[in-house]
Design an enzyme around this catalytic site. Sequence first.
Site, short mmCIF file in Angstrom:
data_model
loop_
_atom_site.label_atom_id
_atom_site.label_comp_id
_atom_site.label_asym_id
_atom_site.label_seq_id
_atom_site.Cartn_x
_atom_site.Cartn_y
_atom_site.Cartn_z
N LYS A 121 -12.69 9.18 76.80
CA LYS A 121 -11.35 9.36 76.04
C LYS A 121 -10.91 8.15 75.41
O LYS A 121 -11.36 7.09 75.89
CB LYS A 121 -10.23 9.88 77.03
CG LYS A 121 -9.00 10.43 76.22
CD LYS A 121 -9.36 12.07 75.99
CE LYS A 121 -8.23 13.03 75.33
NZ LYS A 121 -8.21 14.08 75.30
N ASP B 236 -7.39 14.71 69.23
CA ASP B 236 -6.35 14.92 70.10
C ASP B 236 -5.09 14.83 69.66
O ASP B 236 -4.79 14.85 68.49
CB ASP B 236 -6.74 14.02 71.41
CG ASP B 236 -5.88 14.55 72.64
OD1 ASP B 236 -6.29 15.53 73.20
OD2 ASP B 236 -5.11 13.81 73.01
P1 NAD Z 1 -1.07 17.80 68.35
O1 NAD Z 1 -0.67 16.24 68.04
O2 NAD Z 1 -1.63 18.68 67.29
O3 NAD Z 1 0.58 18.66 68.85
C1 NAD Z 1 1.40 18.09 69.73
C2 NAD Z 1 2.58 18.78 69.50
O4 NAD Z 1 3.22 18.69 70.85
C3 NAD Z 1 3.55 18.78 68.73
O5 NAD Z 1 4.00 19.77 68.26
C4 NAD Z 1 4.35 17.81 69.17
O6 NAD Z 1 5.89 17.95 68.49
C5 NAD Z 1 4.57 18.20 70.68
N1 NAD Z 1 4.97 17.06 71.51
C6 NAD Z 1 4.72 16.01 71.48
N2 NAD Z 1 5.48 15.54 72.72
C7 NAD Z 1 6.22 16.42 73.04
C8 NAD Z 1 7.19 16.43 74.24
N3 NAD Z 1 7.51 15.30 74.86
N4 NAD Z 1 7.85 17.67 74.49
C9 NAD Z 1 7.64 18.58 73.74
N5 NAD Z 1 6.60 18.84 72.87
C10 NAD Z 1 6.01 17.66 72.40
O7 NAD Z 1 -1.72 17.82 69.53
P2 NAD Z 1 -2.69 18.76 69.98
O8 NAD Z 1 -4.33 18.41 69.88
O9 NAD Z 1 -2.32 20.21 70.03
O10 NAD Z 1 -2.76 18.48 71.56
C11 NAD Z 1 -1.72 18.96 72.56
C12 NAD Z 1 -2.22 18.84 73.89
O11 NAD Z 1 -3.31 19.67 74.09
C13 NAD Z 1 -2.52 17.36 74.62
O12 NAD Z 1 -2.15 17.40 75.86
C14 NAD Z 1 -3.98 17.25 74.22
O13 NAD Z 1 -4.77 16.44 74.93
C15 NAD Z 1 -4.51 18.73 74.60
N6 NAD Z 1 -5.91 19.25 74.17
C16 NAD Z 1 -6.10 19.28 72.68
C17 NAD Z 1 -7.35 19.66 72.41
C18 NAD Z 1 -7.55 19.70 70.92
O14 NAD Z 1 -8.65 20.33 70.50
N7 NAD Z 1 -6.69 19.35 69.86
C19 NAD Z 1 -8.38 20.01 73.24
C20 NAD Z 1 -7.93 19.95 74.42
C21 NAD Z 1 -6.78 19.62 75.14
#
Ligand code: NAD
Length: 446
Positions: free
Chosen positions: A111, A151
């Site tokens: 990561k 991410d």
């Molecule tokens: P992103 O940046 O596209 O979206 C993040 C969202 O979370 C945004 O809407 C933001 O406003 C919201 N957010 C951030 N902090 C917050 C808080 N304290 N309270 C409420 N909402 C909050 O990110 P993403 O890629 O969707 O990732 C989100 C989660 O999913 C992370 O934990 C990431 O590690 C996990 N994840 C993502 C992927 C991927 O392919 N993008 C894969 C596996 C896991």
Amino acid sequence: MTSPTESDAAAVAREQFDRCRPYLAGLNGSPGLAEWLFLPERVIKVVLPVERDNGDVETFLGYRVQHSRIRGPGKGGIRFYPSVDEDEVTALATWMTWKCALVDIPFGGAKGGVACDPSTLSPAEKRRITRRFIAELGKTIGPNSDIPAPDLYTDSQTMAWVYDTYAMMHPGENALPVVTGKPLDLGGIAGRDTATAQGALYATQHFLEIGGKPGLQELSGLDVAVQGYGNAGRNAAHLFHEAGARIVAVSDTRGGAYDPNGLDLNAVDTLKDTTGTVLGLDGAKELDHREVLEVPCDILIPAAIENQITSENADRIQARVVVEAANGPTTPIADDILNAKGSAVIPDILANAGGVIVSYFEWVQNLEHTQTDPGDVQTRLRTKMHRATEQVVATRAALIEAFDTYAADWKERTGTDLRHPDLRTAAYVVAVGRCLRAAEQRGIWP
Ligand code: NAD
């Protein structure tokens, strides 16, 4: 008040690992082997001087942690977020190792991240941070050693810059497989953008179908709340809705919207795209960003950040199934509270594995200079998610069946009582067990 260790991602990762150890004989007999499996192989910290648009120089800190390459090259996203530090990135890299092992793709875990506030960065500043970060990482990443992906607050555009920077530094090589989640025109794969949410949907549907949560057989007609409205959360809201569920609440950093009759997702999208937040939706009740976790619903999808369901709020969670689209949203103490209440948690290393599975398909197509048909992506993703879901459910059943034996053995060796295995511990038994077997088969070098 939450316990201090709950907000420490590294302590959470340790506790989750320790909870599977009583069920893995190979680890019990060898504490040294257990430490090797748990500790990160390599931690890289880089200092990034970056020119802001106004000409000022600002210095950022970047991290890349390669937790394990026992089962293959390191694999894991890059995030741009203020809380990024060594502990957070290490925990996230650790979870990637177990995730790749659980869904049985030939990757280890890694990561990366840059500590920054993406809301204050212009696209050009984000590009310069990305390029400097990748340049500083130099030879430590590569198609056969460590392969980044998107991410928090990074996306296919960011991955295009990662690719371009690496390609400029390695002329004449096929650099496409150095990063996944790239745009379709640049070696990307159809369905990667929605893969994390799609995988969460496949896992949830199959979990219900095979009796994972008695009393709930299918998604149709169930109420769903989603925390976080980015890549994982927004796509999950749409896909779960298309599968027949009613989305009653969504949220982002600024707050949330709740309507027990179901939200109009098109209106939510328009509001988010025009104002940057889901707060202020016509006809919906406003929530603060944590309240969304506690609304009445059948399924809760935390899809934002770590440490959201804790000892402080777990007893107020009403969902019968929690689907962890985010990494690390539930602390071990909260796991125990939810388990005692009878709420099932489909753990992150299973629920959000769709992203890395489709990343794996993208990496393979880049190595082979081919393209994958979108239909094939879905078929193969569904198969992998179903198989892993079945293994987790079956493993939990087997651990419970033999619980008295495990508990007696544990009591004799440690003098302490063994806790009942939940789905997360079962997932860890499968995942860590695979890493353990690979480590034993390889042997210790030299
Ligand atoms: P992103 O940046 O596209 O979206 C993040 C969202 O979370 C945004 O809407 C933001 O406003 C919201 N957010 C951030 N902090 C917050 C808080 N304290 N309270 C409420 N909402 C909050 O990110 P993403 O890629 O969707 O990732 C989100 C989660 O999913 C992370 O934990 C990431 O590690 C996990 N994840 C993502 C992927 C991927 O392919 N993008 C894969 C596996 C896991």
